[in-house]
Motif scaffolding. Structure first.
Motif, PDB file in Angstrom:
ATOM      1  N   HIS A 390       0.842  -1.197   0.000  1.00 19.17           N
ATOM      2  CA  HIS A 390       0.000   0.000   0.000  1.00 19.17           C
ATOM      3  C   HIS A 390       0.880   1.252   0.000  1.00 19.17           C
ATOM      4  N   LEU A 391       0.336   2.338  -0.550  1.00 18.47           N
ATOM      5  CA  LEU A 391       1.005   3.625  -0.403  1.00 18.47           C
ATOM      6  C   LEU A 391       1.049   3.987   1.078  1.00 18.47           C
ATOM      7  N   ILE A 392       2.158   4.544   1.499  1.00 19.90           N
ATOM      8  CA  ILE A 392       2.300   4.812   2.939  1.00 19.90           C
ATOM      9  C   ILE A 392       1.364   5.918   3.409  1.00 19.90           C
ATOM     10  N   ASN A 393       0.733   6.657   2.479  1.00 18.04           N
ATOM     11  CA  ASN A 393      -0.214   7.678   2.925  1.00 18.04           C
ATOM     12  C   ASN A 393      -1.485   7.070   3.518  1.00 18.04           C
ATOM     13  N   ASN A 394      -1.623   5.737   3.417  1.00 20.77           N
ATOM     14  CA  ASN A 394      -2.777   5.054   4.008  1.00 20.77           C
ATOM     15  C   ASN A 394      -2.591   4.775   5.497  1.00 20.77           C
ATOM     16  N   TYR A 395      -1.373   4.866   5.971  1.00 19.44           N
ATOM     17  CA  TYR A 395      -1.074   4.465   7.352  1.00 19.44           C
ATOM     18  C   TYR A 395      -1.228   5.638   8.326  1.00 19.44           C
ATOM     19  N   GLY A 396      -1.858   5.336   9.442  1.00 17.80           N
ATOM     20  CA  GLY A 396      -2.145   6.364  10.438  1.00 17.80           C
ATOM     21  C   GLY A 396      -0.914   7.074  10.953  1.00 17.80           C
ATOM     22  N   ALA A 397       0.185   6.338  11.118  1.00 19.71           N
ATOM     23  CA  ALA A 397       1.404   6.968  11.640  1.00 19.71           C
ATOM     24  C   ALA A 397       1.903   8.060  10.697  1.00 19.71           C
ATOM     25  N   ILE A 398       1.837   7.788   9.384  1.00 21.16           N
ATOM     26  CA  ILE A 398       2.275   8.774   8.402  1.00 21.16           C
ATOM     27  C   ILE A 398       1.306   9.947   8.362  1.00 21.16           C
ATOM     28  N   GLN A 399       0.016   9.643   8.411  1.00 18.76           N
ATOM     29  CA  GLN A 399      -0.991  10.704   8.406  1.00 18.76           C
ATOM     30  C   GLN A 399      -0.828  11.631   9.606  1.00 18.76           C
ATOM     31  N   GLU A 400      -0.535  11.032  10.762  1.00 17.65           N
ATOM     32  CA  GLU A 400      -0.351  11.863  11.961  1.00 17.65           C
ATOM     33  C   GLU A 400       0.877  12.759  11.834  1.00 17.65           C
ATOM     34  N   LYS A 401       1.954  12.220  11.290  1.00 23.03           N
ATOM     35  CA  LYS A 401       3.163  13.024  11.106  1.00 23.03           C
ATOM     36  C   LYS A 401       2.875  14.233  10.213  1.00 23.03           C
ATOM     37  N   LEU A 402       2.196  13.981   9.093  1.00 23.19           N
ATOM     38  CA  LEU A 402       1.893  15.070   8.171  1.00 23.19           C
ATOM     39  C   LEU A 402       0.952  16.088   8.800  1.00 23.19           C
ATOM     40  N   ALA A 403      -0.007  15.617   9.579  1.00 22.49           N
ATOM     41  CA  ALA A 403      -0.946  16.518  10.253  1.00 22.49           C
ATOM     42  C   ALA A 403      -0.217  17.396  11.266  1.00 22.49           C
ATOM     43  N   ARG A 404       0.671  16.792  12.025  1.00 26.15           N
ATOM     44  CA  ARG A 404       1.419  17.567  13.023  1.00 26.15           C
ATOM     45  C   ARG A 404       2.349  18.573  12.351  1.00 26.15           C
ATOM     46  N   MET A 405       2.980  18.173  11.262  1.00 26.70           N
ATOM     47  CA  MET A 405       3.838  19.089  10.526  1.00 26.70           C
ATOM     48  C   MET A 405       3.043  20.290  10.017  1.00 26.70           C
ATOM     49  N   SER A 406       1.842  20.021   9.506  1.00 26.05           N
ATOM     50  CA  SER A 406       0.980  21.097   9.004  1.00 26.05           C
ATOM     51  C   SER A 406       0.558  22.029  10.128  1.00 26.05           C
ATOM     52  N   MET A 407       0.280  21.458  11.279  1.00 23.63           N
ATOM     53  CA  MET A 407      -0.132  22.266  12.425  1.00 23.63           C
ATOM     54  C   MET A 407       1.006  23.181  12.874  1.00 23.63           C
ATOM     55  N   VAL A 408       2.211  22.643  12.984  1.00 20.90           N
ATOM     56  CA  VAL A 408       3.364  23.434  13.425  1.00 20.90           C
ATOM     57  C   VAL A 408       3.656  24.543  12.420  1.00 20.90           C
ATOM     58  N   HIS A 409       3.552  24.205  11.128  1.00 21.80           N
ATOM     59  CA  HIS A 409       3.779  25.227  10.102  1.00 21.80           C
ATOM     60  C   HIS A 409       2.746  26.341  10.198  1.00 21.80           C
ATOM     61  N   TYR A 410       1.493  25.962  10.408  1.00 18.84           N
ATOM     62  CA  TYR A 410       0.419  26.947  10.532  1.00 18.84           C
ATOM     63  C   TYR A 410       0.689  27.902  11.692  1.00 18.84           C
ATOM     64  N   VAL A 411       1.126  27.360  12.809  1.00 14.69           N
ATOM     65  CA  VAL A 411       1.402  28.181  13.990  1.00 14.69           C
ATOM     66  C   VAL A 411       2.576  29.125  13.729  1.00 14.69           C
ATOM     67  N   THR A 412       3.667  28.595  13.170  1.00 15.37           N
ATOM     68  CA  THR A 412       4.862  29.406  12.930  1.00 15.37           C
ATOM     69  C   THR A 412       4.575  30.529  11.947  1.00 15.37           C
ATOM     70  N   GLU A 413       3.917  30.198  10.842  1.00 14.75           N
ATOM     71  CA  GLU A 413       3.594  31.206   9.834  1.00 14.75           C
ATOM     72  C   GLU A 413       2.658  32.268  10.405  1.00 14.75           C
ATOM     73  N   SER A 414       1.678  31.829  11.184  1.00 12.15           N
ATOM     74  CA  SER A 414       0.729  32.774  11.784  1.00 12.15           C
ATOM     75  C   SER A 414       1.439  33.737  12.724  1.00 12.15           C
ATOM     76  N   MET A 415       2.353  33.221  13.528  1.00 16.67           N
ATOM     77  CA  MET A 415       3.090  34.091  14.439  1.00 16.67           C
ATOM     78  C   MET A 415       3.929  35.107  13.676  1.00 16.67           C
ATOM     79  N   ALA A 416       4.602  34.667  12.615  1.00 17.79           N
ATOM     80  CA  ALA A 416       5.458  35.569  11.844  1.00 17.79           C
ATOM     81  C   ALA A 416       4.659  36.742  11.294  1.00 17.79           C
ATOM     82  N   TYR A 417       3.516  36.449  10.682  1.00 18.04           N
ATOM     83  CA  TYR A 417       2.730  37.518  10.071  1.00 18.04           C
ATOM     84  C   TYR A 417       1.923  38.310  11.095  1.00 18.04           C
ATOM     85  N   HIS A 418       1.620  37.687  12.217  1.00 19.80           N
ATOM     86  CA  HIS A 418       0.973  38.452  13.285  1.00 19.80           C
ATOM     87  C   HIS A 418       1.916  39.514  13.818  1.00 19.80           C
TER      88      HIS A 418
END
Length: 449
Positions: A390-418
């Motif tokens: 299977h493509l690894i994007n089907n696995y929960g561990a990979i999905q969680e990593k990508l979700a957490r990365m997106s969350m951290v990026h959202y926070v960092t970018e928001s702080m910079a522009y704030h």
């Protein structure tokens, strides 16, 4: 695309964050209400105190020997105001007020939006050439391998105006505001964070002191060549025994007998751009007389040129951002003209804090760009890599990593522009937010090769 489902983790995390914020808001509001009603209880406490028998001076109420109060302590007991010599200043900073048990949202709701149509058009005209340059001219992997930024890349950046983004046009700069600078720093950080550090060390802190605290003559003398990349700058504060405790630096500058120069001796470490910079903002202790005629050491900022006698050590062999030069600086009887005092004698600590507070958002913006690029590459890998049929994007561990990365990026970018938006909107209370953005972004950004 299956990986999109991983963003549900981001939404859940945001929901949790909103819930926590609401709880903090209610607690802060309750604390504020309690503080307003507290004075009403004061007379009751005074009456209770009057009704209680006084204890003997030689013993406390529980019969134990009482320690004699010093004159200062006795004064503090007699005068409650003496316990708080410095009154807390009013602040619009959201973070600062959380420590006071208050929720002051003036600077975060609504999120600052400061660019007008003309500024947006100007920014768009910079974005495409900057992206194209880093995609076609710069090779980040090769820079990391050689631990050096090639001369043709530096020259190309100078032609783009990358070294004087926020310098006023009258001094050969582009004259962009903080938010425009943040967007361009984000692009650079997305392609090559080492170059982002090089740029930031040059203009976000390197010569920022001249822009913020320099005289007209100092600006006319230094900014034009710094803005065009003919000269480069560095910020020299950290010493072997002085890191976060900036006021404890031991480098010393002594006024010459003729009063025309300061003689500087000392050492600085971990100085970005230190190996090649032409102009340094240097901090050293100087002897200053107070109003009573007593001599005390106070920090002073200086504009120091390499030709004054500054020597640098070899580049540090770092784990990451290798093409960003980091070196030690040595000052051995370096003669600095008195005209090169920056911000006034004894005002060095204020100059240093203004520079750092003013420039830290650029670091967060650059790291937000790095995060965006890492997420892009990670998603591409998850969508093409197969394991166990299977493509690894089907696995929960990979999905969680990508979700957490997106969350951290959202926070960092928001702080910079704030922060950049708050600064462009005329806000003055953003010091804690700026510090948090740098720490948070740097902790979560991958910088090793």
């Amino acid at each position: 695309m299956q990986v999109v489902s991983s963003l549900s983790g981001v939404l859940k995390s945001q929901q949790v964050a909103v819930s926590l914020y609401k709880t903090a808001f209610r607690s802060a509001t309750s604390a504020t209400t309690a503080s307003k009603t507290a004075p009403a209880a004061a007379p009751q406490r005074k009456e209770q105190e009057k009704s209680q028998p006084k204890s003997s001076p030689a013993s406390s109420g529980d019969g134990k020997p009482k320690v004699a109060a010093t004159p200062v302590a006795a004064k503090a007991v007699r005068d409650p105001k003496a316990r708080m010599e410095k009154k807390a200043q009013d602040s619009k900073s959201f973070v600062a007020n959380l420590f006071r048990g208050r929720a002051v949202t003036d600077q975060i709701f609504p999120f600052p939006s400061v660019l007008d149509d003309e500024q947006k058009d100007t920014l768009r005209s910079f974005v495409e050439p900057t992206n194209k340059f880093f995609e076609e001219v710069n090779d980040a992997a090769k820079n990391d391998e050689t631990s050096k930024i090639p001369d043709h890349v530096t020259k190309g950046m100078a032609e783009l105006g990358a070294f004087g983004l926020m310098v006023p046009q009258e001094y050969n700069g582009l004259g962009v505001n903080n938010t425009q600078y943040a967007r361009l720093a984000e692009i650079v950080g997305g392609h090559d964070l080492a170059i982002g550090i090089f740029m930031g060390s040059h203009q976000s802190i390197g010569f920022k002191g001249i822009m913020l605290s320099g005289t007209d003559k100092q600006k006319e003398q230094y900014l034009p060549k710094l803005a065009t990349g003919e000269h480069f700058a560095a910020f020299a504060l950290t010493e072997p025994q002085s890191g976060s405790d900036a006021a404890s630096i031991r480098s010393k500058a002594v006024l010459s007998p003729d009063g025309k120069h300061y003689i500087l001796n000392g050492q600085k470490i971990w100085i970005s751009n230190g190996g090649f910079a032409d102009v340094f903002t240097v901090f050293a202790q100087t002897d200053v007389k107070d109003d009573d005629g007593n001599v005390k050491e106070k920090m002073t900022a200086f504009i120091v040129e390499r030709k004054h006698g500054v020597k640098s050590g070899p580049p540090e062999n770092k784990m990451g951002i290798k093409s960003s030069n980091t070196a030690e600086l040595y000052f051995d009887d370096v003669k600095i003209p008195v005209e090169n005092v920056l911000g006034g004698v004894g005002n060095g600590f204020k100059v240093a804090m203004n520079v750092l507070n003013n420039g830290r958002f650029g670091m967060a913006a650059a790291m937000a760009g790095t995060m965006r690029n890492v997420i892009k590459q990670s998603v591409a890998q998850a969508n093409t890599r197969q394991q166990f049929g299977h493509l690894i994007n089907n696995y929960g561990a990979i999905q969680e990593k990508l979700a957490r990365m997106s969350m951290v990026h959202y926070v960092t970018e928001s702080m910079a522009y704030h922060i950049s938006g708050t600064m462009d909107d005329g806000g003055k209370d953003y010091q804690l937010e700026a510090a948090i953005s740098k720490v948070y972004g740097s902790v979560h950004t991958p910088t090793h090769g």
